[in-house]
Design an enzyme around this catalytic site. Sequence first.
Site, short mmCIF file in Angstrom:
data_model
loop_
_atom_site.label_atom_id
_atom_site.label_comp_id
_atom_site.label_asym_id
_atom_site.label_seq_id
_atom_site.Cartn_x
_atom_site.Cartn_y
_atom_site.Cartn_z
N PRO A 5 0.85 -1.19 0.00
CA PRO A 5 0.00 0.00 0.00
C PRO A 5 0.88 1.24 0.00
CG PRO A 5 -0.05 -1.09 2.17
CD PRO A 5 0.79 -1.94 1.26
N LEU A 6 0.56 2.21 -0.84
CA LEU A 6 1.35 3.45 -0.94
C LEU A 6 0.38 4.62 -0.93
CD1 LEU A 6 3.74 2.30 -3.84
CD2 LEU A 6 4.34 2.47 -1.42
N GLN A 59 -6.67 -1.05 4.17
CA GLN A 59 -5.75 -0.79 5.27
C GLN A 59 -6.28 0.36 6.13
OE1 GLN A 59 -1.83 1.20 5.14
NE2 GLN A 59 -0.99 -0.78 5.77
N CYS A 89 3.36 3.40 9.79
CA CYS A 89 3.45 4.74 9.19
C CYS A 89 4.15 5.71 10.13
CB CYS A 89 2.05 5.26 8.86
SG CYS A 89 2.14 6.91 8.14
N LYS A 128 0.54 -4.66 9.15
CA LYS A 128 1.77 -4.26 8.47
C LYS A 128 2.54 -3.35 9.41
CE LYS A 128 3.53 -2.32 4.15
NZ LYS A 128 3.97 -0.98 4.58
N ASN A 189 9.34 -7.15 3.69
CA ASN A 189 9.22 -5.92 2.90
C ASN A 189 10.42 -5.02 3.18
OD1 ASN A 189 7.59 -2.86 3.53
ND2 ASN A 189 7.84 -3.64 1.46
N GLY A 190 10.83 -4.30 2.14
CA GLY A 190 11.91 -3.32 2.26
C GLY A 190 13.03 -3.59 1.29
N ARG A 214 8.34 0.95 -3.25
CA ARG A 214 8.83 2.06 -4.07
C ARG A 214 9.18 1.63 -5.50
NH1 ARG A 214 13.30 3.74 0.01
NH2 ARG A 214 13.06 1.50 0.41
C1 LIG Z 1 4.91 7.15 -1.11
C2 LIG Z 1 4.78 6.07 -0.06
C3 LIG Z 1 3.55 5.88 0.55
C4 LIG Z 1 3.39 4.88 1.51
N1 LIG Z 1 2.16 4.65 2.05
C5 LIG Z 1 1.96 3.60 2.87
C6 LIG Z 1 0.65 3.27 3.35
O1 LIG Z 1 -0.36 3.94 3.04
N2 LIG Z 1 0.54 2.20 4.18
C7 LIG Z 1 1.62 1.44 4.54
O2 LIG Z 1 1.48 0.46 5.27
N3 LIG Z 1 2.86 1.72 4.10
C8 LIG Z 1 3.05 2.77 3.27
N4 LIG Z 1 4.31 3.02 2.78
C9 LIG Z 1 5.39 2.09 3.11
C10 LIG Z 1 5.52 1.02 2.02
O3 LIG Z 1 4.32 0.26 1.94
C11 LIG Z 1 6.69 0.06 2.29
O4 LIG Z 1 6.49 -0.56 3.53
C12 LIG Z 1 8.04 0.77 2.31
O5 LIG Z 1 8.13 1.72 1.25
C13 LIG Z 1 9.21 -0.22 2.22
O6 LIG Z 1 9.11 -1.00 1.06
P1 LIG Z 1 9.98 -0.68 -0.29
O7 LIG Z 1 11.41 -0.64 0.12
O8 LIG Z 1 9.64 -1.80 -1.22
O9 LIG Z 1 9.50 0.67 -0.78
C14 LIG Z 1 4.49 4.06 1.87
C15 LIG Z 1 5.74 4.28 1.27
C16 LIG Z 1 5.90 5.26 0.31
C17 LIG Z 1 7.24 5.46 -0.34
#
Ligand SMILES: Cc1cc2nc3c(=O)[nH]c(=O)nc-3n(C[C@H](O)[C@H](O)[C@H](O)COP(=O)(O)O)c2cc1C
Length: 328
Positions: A5-6, A59, A89, A128, A189-190, A214
Amino acid sequence: MLQAPLAGVTDRIFRGLVRRWAGDTLLFTDMVPASRLEDDRSHRKLAGLGDEPGPVGVQLFDHRPEAMAEAARRAEALGAAAIDINMGCPVPKVARRGGGSALLRDPELAARIVAAVAAAVTVPVSVKARLGWCETSADPVGLALRLQNAGARRLTLHGRTRRQGYAGRADWAAIGAVKRAVAIPVIANGDISTADDARRCLALSGADGVMVGRATLGAPWTVGRLQAQLAGRPDPGEPPPQARLLLARDHLELLLQAHGPHGLLIARRHLGWALAGLPGGAPLRAALMQTGEANLALALLTRAAAEADGAPQGSTDGQPWRTSSSEK
Ligand SMILES: Cc1cc2nc3c(=O)[nH]c(=O)nc-3n(C[C@H](O)[C@H](O)[C@H](O)COP(=O)(O)O)c2cc1C
């Protein structure tokens, strides 16, 4: 392989683009404040949830167990296939009120929230989270056991603490320690961008799956592509420049249909990511950021696509970026 989720990104329209490659995989809304659902206003993020071609988890975030339970009930009634509770978050507006990552500092409250939500709905409830609040206080195994015992059916862990933000590298080994301690599925994740990253993370953590965030910005094919690669199916590859431009145009057109002229403003961030690294992307991006005219923006993308490499030879059937709107 799951799409993360983003916030501000994974709306209904983006989810539709992801499904062109990932089919009916489980996708999530970005985080929705429980308070928005409490007062019976159907939150716009949940509109048409049950009509999407595959399952969508909602979420939620808040620090009040009863508010979360009520919001979860309403989300289920609106078609949610799963409820995910945000405990990661770091945004001060969220954490200051005790929601999101602030729950990492209060495992007892975090567990009460999970128990209340799990008792309120029939769909699976997941969490999460990050590894903890900061390096010295983090106890991801202890937290995970509490959440599991409270009724969480799955745990997704971003391998960083809240204090780390996005600094350093995600600690996939720490996710492995959690995986070994709990019985519920653990999703790592990450810092996963490629199939190789996913394989290394799975080998190190022993996790049941991975979630990608991302790496999907401006690249909604990523999850489907990685799913195919991990399953040993043919890699659909990265779409060629022309296909990416047609996809960006589609995205803009769908946002305009859904939001009217405001769709152009929403599209800007997506277009910025989508055009990054494309030949001629920088001047096109600059022109798109400057114009307030939706028709001009659409025309710029149409022209760039016509001039770009990768013009399909022969039939275009079965190419996920071709839709009725891009064929107009
Ligand atoms: C622009 C953006 C928005 C995000 N929004 C959420 C969100 O709404 N809910 C959530 O659980 N995590 C959110 N995250 C975190 C991501 O879901 C993820 O856990 C984090 O970016 C690490 O994963 P990655 O390295 O693959 O980006 C957000 C991250 C980014 C960059």
